[in-house]
Write an enzyme that holds these catalytic residues in place. Structure first.
Site, PDB file in Angstrom:
ATOM      1  CD  GLU A 103      -4.140  -4.710   1.547  1.00 12.69           C
ATOM      2  OE1 GLU A 103      -3.653  -3.650   1.124  1.00 12.69           O
ATOM      3  OE2 GLU A 103      -5.156  -5.228   1.042  1.00 12.69           O
ATOM      4  CG  HIS A 131      -6.378   1.982   4.404  1.00 14.42           C
ATOM      5  ND1 HIS A 131      -7.722   2.229   4.186  1.00 14.42           N
ATOM      6  CD2 HIS A 131      -6.021   1.039   3.500  1.00 14.42           C
ATOM      7  CE1 HIS A 131      -8.133   1.467   3.189  1.00 14.42           C
ATOM      8  NE2 HIS A 131      -7.129   0.740   2.752  1.00 14.42           N
ATOM      9  CD  GLU A 132      -2.321   0.144   3.134  1.00 12.87           C
ATOM     10  OE1 GLU A 132      -2.674  -1.036   2.944  1.00 12.87           O
ATOM     11  OE2 GLU A 132      -2.738   1.094   2.443  1.00 12.87           O
ATOM     12  CG  HIS A 169      -6.127  -3.689   4.275  1.00 13.33           C
ATOM     13  ND1 HIS A 169      -7.343  -4.155   3.825  1.00 13.33           N
ATOM     14  CD2 HIS A 169      -5.839  -2.597   3.515  1.00 13.33           C
ATOM     15  CE1 HIS A 169      -7.761  -3.382   2.822  1.00 13.33           C
ATOM     16  NE2 HIS A 169      -6.883  -2.419   2.623  1.00 13.33           N
ATOM     17  CD  GLU A 179      -9.132  -1.778  -0.015  1.00 13.53           C
ATOM     18  OE1 GLU A 179      -8.999  -0.966   0.921  1.00 13.53           O
ATOM     19  OE2 GLU A 179      -8.218  -2.541  -0.399  1.00 13.53           O
ATOM     20  CG  ASP A 206      -4.924  -3.894 -11.942  1.00 14.74           C
ATOM     21  OD1 ASP A 206      -5.162  -3.953 -10.720  1.00 14.74           O
ATOM     22  OD2 ASP A 206      -3.944  -4.431 -12.475  1.00 14.74           O
ATOM     23  CE1 TYR A 210      -9.034   1.549  -0.762  1.00 15.05           C
ATOM     24  CE2 TYR A 210     -10.084   1.211  -2.883  1.00 15.05           C
ATOM     25  CZ  TYR A 210      -8.998   1.061  -2.051  1.00 15.05           C
ATOM     26  OH  TYR A 210      -7.875   0.428  -2.502  1.00 15.05           O
TER      27      TYR A 210
HETATM   28 ZN   LIG Z   1      -7.030  -0.807   1.368  1.00 13.76          ZN
END
Ligand SMILES: [Zn+2]
Length: 583
Positions: free
Chosen positions: A260, A284-285, A288, A307, A364, A372
């Site tokens: 995003e 979705h993006e 954001h 998220e 990560d 999410y």
């Molecule tokens: Zn996302």
């Protein structure tokens, strides 16, 4: 807390970054960026600790050109090196001259043959979660936002794009200089750029799509509906806060579905299916732009605030565009992914909480569908407890209260206590926030299309399933027993040609089941697919299936080795971690 972010050397008792002037020259031959980062802080006369990773720092100077003392610490795992600079009294600005290291974790340098066009090299950045420090030395925490101006020097045959407002492009011989500025303060993980042979098509008054010339027409067709998405998002959250919403389709090695980056969302080319069936990633993006970019998680420990809210908003936009039946299918696939993530974390169940503790954990490595989909379900539970109109009013309030700021889970809970009294108790918030796994009373997606698929269980679907959306196929395939019976796999493939499925979501869901069942055509298809895509959402389940499948573990090892260089560093590390753990 002097150091509030477990993933940064940032010390809040020290001067805080305000503005960056970045002058950078991209050198494809040497695979390095030579740059000067001029940082202005809110005050001088003190020591300041910056984050850096692999940067080769040449000098640090004050605005009058005087050398400033600096000390580059040892390389720490996860964090990188601390760059400590002493700002003399009255000096709130310093210029750092440096080069990026050969393995800069934010950068991917692509050879021409790794692009669609095959003629020009390509470079792009991916700074979330903590990779900005491998490109720019700064306080790499979402706690401290920054505005910037940038000047990017690159080969004149290429275009340089940044997630910022374009100021201009000037060609000087065989070099071009592209200037950008970002006047809205951003968390450092949203610093982003790309350089390559790029062309654009307008999609609407506020949007255009960028891609390699051979891809741009398909991209413009796929994302033609973006303006309607913008209107739906504004109905939920209020006016779009970033001016433009442009899209950039990257080469296949891009490790995520989308990123995003403000004013320029980065997207995987796997969304280009021709039938607009995967544009939920764009929704979705876009979401954001508010939840994440306007109101940012304070640290990776609160990642669910980015998220969970964004998945919630994504599905509200989809509800307007595609209807509640489709949303139920998306939510059902999301729930399957959540259950799988919870199973995968059986040795580290603390990572299935919404509020996590990540001291000593690489963000990560903690990445999963939990923030999410569990975040989404918690917000659905809250919405159910207060009703949609009250919850929508609350969403607006949340955006106003933390506009251009970062927020912790505790600060969100505080706002809910004030604005929606009783809601946290009604939704059983502690079980969601600090409890492990998924509460038993979690909201369940319901729709007639979903029921029809679910009641098949592991029966062969009727021919009419040729009309199924990718989401119905995923619900069905993810639900099959592992390993699935060989005769079912053969019958499915014969009837629906799943090994040739053009939609990557369907293809990967199918291959994941079929590889575990030892179905040879699926193993052969995986071999080519793993060399074609770099999106972690596909790489991880395919490698996990090969590791778990009958006699295919050694293939996973061989192919990971063969394709390693094609993957982004983040994706290659994810695959290696799977192989180490044995999945
Ligand atoms: Zn996302």
């Amino acid at each position: 807390m002097a150091r509030p972010d477990p993933h940064s050397h940032t010390d809040l008792t020290q001067p805080r970054q305000k503005h960056l002037v970045w002058k950078a020259e991209v050198d494809f031959a040497a695979r390095t960026i030579r740059a000067t980062a001029t940082l202005r802080f809110d005050r001088g006369g003190a020591q300041v600790d910056l984050d850096s990773r692999g940067l080769l720092v040449e000098s640090v100077t004050s605005p009058d050109g005087g050398q400033l003392r600096f000390e580059l610490g040892r390389a720490e795992p996860i964090l990188g090196e601390r760059l400590r600079i002493t700002l003399p009294p009255g000096v709130d600005t310093c210029a750092i001259r440096y080069r990026t290291g050969p393995d800069a974790s934010a950068l991917q340098w692509l050879e021409p043959e790794q692009t669609a066009g095959g003629k020009a090299p390509f470079l792009y950045s991916q700074c979330q979660a903590i990779h900005a420090r491998s490109v720019v030395p700064l306080q790499d925490t979402p706690r401290l936002r920054i505005t910037y101006e940038a000047e990017l020097t690159l080969p004149a045959a290429l275009r340089g794009l940044m997630a910022a407002g374009a100021v201009g492009r000037e060609v000087q011989g065989d070099r071009a200089v592209e200037r950008y500025r970002m006047d809205e303060p951003i968390p450092p993980y949203l610093f982003a750029f790309a350089v390559g042979d790029l062309d654009a098509r307008d999609l609407g008054p506020r949007s255009r799509v960028w891609a390699e010339p051979s891809v741009v027409e398909r991209a413009a067709h796929e994302f033609a509906g973006v303006d309607r998405m913008l209107t739906s998002a504004e109905a939920l959250f209020g006016p779009y806060p970033w001016g433009r919403f442009d899209l950039l389709v990257l080469p296949p090695s891009f490790p995520y579905g989308g990123m995003e980056n403000p004013r320029l969302t980065f997207l995987t080319p796997t969304l280009l299916t021709g039938d607009r069936s995967l544009v939920n990633v764009v929704a979705h993006e876009l979401s954001h732009s508010w939840t994440g970019n306007l109101v940012s998680n304070a640290t990776a420990e609160d990642f669910w605030l980015n998220e969970g809210f964004t998945v919630f908003a994504e599905r509200r936009i989809l509800e307007v565009l595609e209807g509640p039946e489709m949303v139920a299918l998306h939510a059902a696939v999301g729930r399957q992914a959540l259950d799988e993530a919870v199973t995968n974390f059986r040795d580290r169940p603390q990572l299935t909480r919404l509020r996590t503790r990540l001291q000593g954990v690489d963000p990560d490595d903690a990445f999963s569908q939990v923030p999410y989909e569990k975040g989404f379900l918690f917000l659905r539970a809250l919405e159910d407890s207060v009703g949609r109109p009250a919850f929508d009013r609350f969403l607006r309030k949340y955006m106003e209260a933390f506009r251009f700021q970062s927020v912790t889970t505790e600060e969100l809970l505080e706002l809910i206590r004030t604005e929606l009294p009783g809601a946290l108790e009604a939704a059983n918030a502690p079980a969601w926030i600090d409890g492990e796994g998924v509460p038993v009373d979690a909201p369940v997606a319901r729709s007639s299309r979903l029921e029809q698929v679910e009641k098949l269980e592991s029966e062969l679907p009727p021919l009419a399933a040729k009309e199924w959306s990718p989401w119905e196929w995923q619900v069905y395939l993810n639900h099959l027993p592992r390993p699935a019976p060989p005769e079912l796999m053969a019958a499915l493939d014969q009837r629906f040609q799943l090994t040739e499925a053009p939609n990557p979501e369907v293809l990967v869901a199918w291959l994941t089941v079929a590889i575990r069942g030892g179905y040879p055509p699926a193993v052969r298809r995986a071999e080519t697919l793993l060399g074609e895509v770099g999106r972690m959402k596909y790489l991880k389940p395919l490698y996990a299936a090969l590791i778990a499948g009958p006699g295919t573990r050694s293939l996973a090892e061989a192919w990971a080795q063969r394709y390693r260089k094609r993957y982004h560093v983040i994706a290659a590390a994810g695959v290696e971690s799977l192989l180490r753990k044995g999945a």
